[in-house]
Design an enzyme around this catalytic site. Structure first.
Site, short mmCIF file in Angstrom:
data_model
loop_
_atom_site.label_atom_id
_atom_site.label_comp_id
_atom_site.label_asym_id
_atom_site.label_seq_id
_atom_site.Cartn_x
_atom_site.Cartn_y
_atom_site.Cartn_z
N MET A 199 0.83 -1.21 0.00
CA MET A 199 0.00 0.00 0.00
C MET A 199 0.86 1.26 0.00
SD MET A 199 -3.15 -0.86 -0.22
CE MET A 199 -4.00 0.64 0.25
N ASP B 66 10.57 3.24 5.86
CA ASP B 66 10.26 1.94 6.44
C ASP B 66 11.19 1.73 7.63
OD1 ASP B 66 8.37 -0.35 5.39
OD2 ASP B 66 10.10 -1.36 6.28
N VAL C 284 1.15 1.84 7.67
CA VAL C 284 1.74 0.68 8.35
C VAL C 284 0.64 -0.35 8.65
CG1 VAL C 284 3.55 2.12 9.34
CG2 VAL C 284 1.48 1.66 10.69
N LYS D 294 0.43 2.05 15.09
CA LYS D 294 0.03 3.33 14.49
C LYS D 294 0.23 4.49 15.48
CE LYS D 294 -3.17 1.44 11.03
NZ LYS D 294 -2.64 2.04 9.79
N SER E 92 -8.11 0.79 6.88
CA SER E 92 -9.36 0.30 6.28
C SER E 92 -10.40 -0.06 7.32
CB SER E 92 -9.07 -0.92 5.40
OG SER E 92 -8.48 -1.95 6.17
N HIS F 204 -8.18 6.38 2.91
CA HIS F 204 -8.24 4.93 2.68
C HIS F 204 -8.08 4.65 1.19
CE1 HIS F 204 -10.83 1.02 2.60
NE2 HIS F 204 -9.53 0.75 2.53
#
Length: 713
Positions: A327, A346, A403, A410, A432, A453
């Site tokens: 994503m 990352d 993430v 988060k 989501s 989203h």
């Protein structure tokens, strides 16, 4: 004349110039087309005019017909046919005139715009990478009605005509020249009007090829003998169309019929055939739904119409993306493609580099297919900076967190990122399922915290849900929509709640499919019926993509499951923990995924759930759709959705809900409100309260009477 300019030069060449007032593009409607034909008639009858050039004062030639005009057409079928017949008559007057007529095509010539050009004796197209021509009406539930099917047929033959029209193909200048759809191309530096005039002066005598008595459509019977495979070709075309559309798209069936019947007659009779099939198409509810949803609703959303008023456009230069998984990598790619610098972070440099390689692969695939070049690809990839350091985010003017769906994780990345970015920077979470209000508790500026989203794969899926938390400001919503439109995605604004709109509603589709399997309905039947009603993928196959283990984990964390959901959780628990069927990634879900082979449904399901032999396919399809529709209305009723049109947009672009229905809210009127209520009552009696309509929806249906519940047209 308000929309069409008319001049005659000293050599007797008339220039008819499209310049539609108060519009960025030239569009065809009752007013503009009337002016155009009045002007062409004037030029044809003027003895001093030697030839005519049709051109545009705007960047594009003609963008096509005004679909709002078609959607709101309130005349009878005969009125519509008479209008088309008059259009055909005027275009035939152009073709039968002894004066040469040239189309000078700049920019885009789509739909009706190309049909006007096809009625000219000569077509010159500006050769620029952005320029395209095409008959694209099928993409909005229609097909060409101003002679496009019959002139394409006579220029290309039936095979390419069917392919180009049903697929709404847009052709470059070079492709169009190769296919003889244009006769000449020129560079942007050339004077296209001078070239058009020069052709007229050198070709004073003209005739359209199909007006030659000896003309025969390529690949069709010629009156002497049957062309081999002609009938078989159309039979196969119809069969393939049905296999793809399952008979749900009348415009595809009708355009094939117009092409078939028009191929064996002269041009004038063929135009009558086209007109009659076009009228039949325009008056179908499927076409009205597709125009409303695909053109008006989605078109308006793509322009950012949901943006709160009175906020200036927010511009972005550098976006920080947290998490370089699929994503995050996709978000980085579409941002860089839109011209933004991207910091892709990352936990390790290796992970960040791997995320950037996702963009490299997309670009290499495009280069291999001739859709891009190294010169275009390298600057795009250079915009993506992989990193493992949070310090590299300090100059970003937007942060998008992508993430894993874990609340603690988060929280952690939110706090460490906000420690280095400016206070004015918006922080967006690509979640989501997790509520934005809960995630915003980790933020020191919840008014700047919002949900974005995205859908996977990000580079292909057009929808973005903009999720508003309890403290998210309108200014933040406006700025978020500016970003979404900047990257050429379609935003819908939804209020906070677990699963928001799309994830929550799509879960109903999946749940119903699994429930039917547990009832003993054969899995192949469930999957095939889903595709037959217009869903792109069956509920069992998509469950494997999502992973059954994740679905089970989410249900285990939900404290307020209904009785139906508790039963479903037990079913999924049995499938996952007793039988080891987990996901596509593991190779074992509802399907088997053999390495290097084609997936197939696991053959042991009949031993786990006793199979029914007596089932109703219509009911199976209705259960899958009604489950989504009813829950969508609950989202509207509870305030998760702000407007019915957002449900329709989101369901089509995010869930793959059948576009011919117009979307989840339009589906109620597609079925017929009273019929929808009656069928829902039957399902509720047989299968439980999940099919019970909310009181507010019942009141809407009763108030509508014989009319529509949601939209006038």
């Amino acid at each position: 004349m308000q929309h069409i300019k008319y001049t005659i030069d000293t050599d007797g060449i008339a220039f008819i110039t499209w310049d539609v007032a108060n519009s960025p593009v030239n569009i065809m409607n009752a007013e503009t087309i009337s002016e155009f034909f009045a002007t062409t008639d004037k030029a044809i009858k003027d003895a001093t005019v030697k030839g005519i050039v049709i051109n545009s004062a705007k960047r594009d030639f003609i963008a096509g017909g005004d679909l709002k005009w078609f959607l709101n057409f309130d005349g009878s079928k005969q009125d519509c046919y008479d209008m088309l017949a008059k259009t055909h008559q005027s275009m035939r007057q152009m073709e039968l005139s002894s004066k040469p007529i040239v189309a000078a095509i700049s920019g885009l010539a789509l739909g009706g715009g190309l049909e006007i050009a096809l009625a000219c004796n000569h077509r010159i197209m500006l050769n620029h990478p952005a320029n395209r021509i095409g008959l694209v009406e099928c993409s909005v539930g229609l097909f060409p009605g101003a002679g496009g099917t019959q002139r394409f047929l006579r220029l290309l033959g039936p095979r390419k005509t069917i392919e180009y029209i049903t697929q709404s193909r847009k052709l470059t200048a070079e492709q169009a020249l190769k296919d003889t759809l244009v006769n000449q191309i020129c560079s942007p530096e050339d004077d296209i009007n001078a070239l058009a005039k020069d052709w007229i002066l050198k070709n004073p005598e003209v005739q359209q090829p199909w007006d030659d008595k000896r003309f025969v459509v390529l690949g069709t019977p010629n009156g002497i003998g049957q062309v081999s495979g002609f009938t078989e070709f159309y039979s196969v075309s119809n069969a393939m169309a049905y296999k793809t559309t399952h008979g749900n798209l009348p415009h595809i069936k009708n355009v094939l019929s117009a092409i078939y019947h028009g191929s064996s007659t002269g041009i004038d009779k063929a135009l009558e055939v086209e007109a009659r099939y076009f009228v039949n198409t325009l008056f179908t509810k499927e076409t009205k739904n597709i125009i409303r949803a695909a053109f008006i609703f989605i078109g308006d959303a793509a322009k950012g119409k949901a943006k709160p008023k009175d906020f200036e456009n927010t511009t972005y230069k550098k976006v920080g993306v947290l998490g370089a998984g699929m994503m995050g990598a996709g978000i980085a790619y579409v941002s860089a493609k839109a011209g933004l610098d991207v910091v892709l972070k990352d936990v390790s440099m290796e992970g960040a580099e791997k995320g950037k390689s996702y963009s490299s692969k997309i670009e290499q695939d495009k280069i291999a297919k001739g859709r891009s070049t190294e010169d275009k690809s390298k600057p795009l990839l250079d915009k993506i900076q992989p990193t493992a350091s949070v310090e590299d985010l300090k100059d970003c003017d937007l942060i998008i967190e992508a993430v894993f769906e874990n609340l603690d994780l988060k929280y952690k990345v939110t706090q460490e990122t906000e420690a280095v970015i400016a206070d004015a920077v918006i922080y967006a979470s690509n979640t989501s399922t997790l509520p934005i209000t809960a995630l915003a508790k980790a933020s020191k500026k919840p008014e700047k915290f919002i949900g974005l989203h995205f859908f996977s794969p990000v580079d292909k899926m057009p929808l973005v849900e903009v999720i508003v938390g309890e403290k998210t400001s309108d200014e933040t919503v406006a700025a978020a929509i500016d970003y979404v439109t900047k990257i050429k995605k379609v935003p819908i604004v939804v209020n906070d709640g677990r699963g928001f709109f799309t994830s929550r509603v799509f879960g109903k589709f999946v749940n119903e499919g699994i429930k039917m399997l547990a009832e003993g309905i054969p899995p192949a039947v469930i999957e095939n019926v889903a595709k037959k009603i217009g869903m792109p993928i069956g509920p069992l196959a998509i469950s494997d993509e999502v992973t059954l283990k994740l679905m089970l984990d989410i249900m285990n964390e939900s404290p307020d499951l209904t009785e139906f959901e508790k039963e479903l959780k037990d079913t999924i628990d049995t499938i996952v923990n007793k039988h080891g069927r987990v996901s596509k990634k593991s190779g074992k879900g509802f399907y088997e995924y053999p390495e290097g082979g084609k997936k197939y449904l696991w053959e042991e399901w009949p031993t786990i759930f006793k199979q029914q032999t007596d089932y109703d396919e219509e009911e199976i399809g209705k259960r899958l759709l009604f489950a989504m529709v009813i829950d969508s209305y609950k989202c509207l009723d509870s305030g998760v959705l702000r407007e019915p049109r957002d449900a329709d947009i989101g369901s089509i672009l995010g869930l793959g809900f059948p576009i011919y229905t117009g979307g989840v809210m339009s589906y109620i009127d597609y079925i017929g409100a009273k019929e929808f209520k009656a069928y829902a009552d039957t399902l509720a009696q047989k299968y439980g309260e999940r099919f019970q309509l909310p009181d507010a929806l019942v009141k809407r249906i009763e108030a509508a009477g014989e009319g529509r519940v949601f939209y006038k047209n």
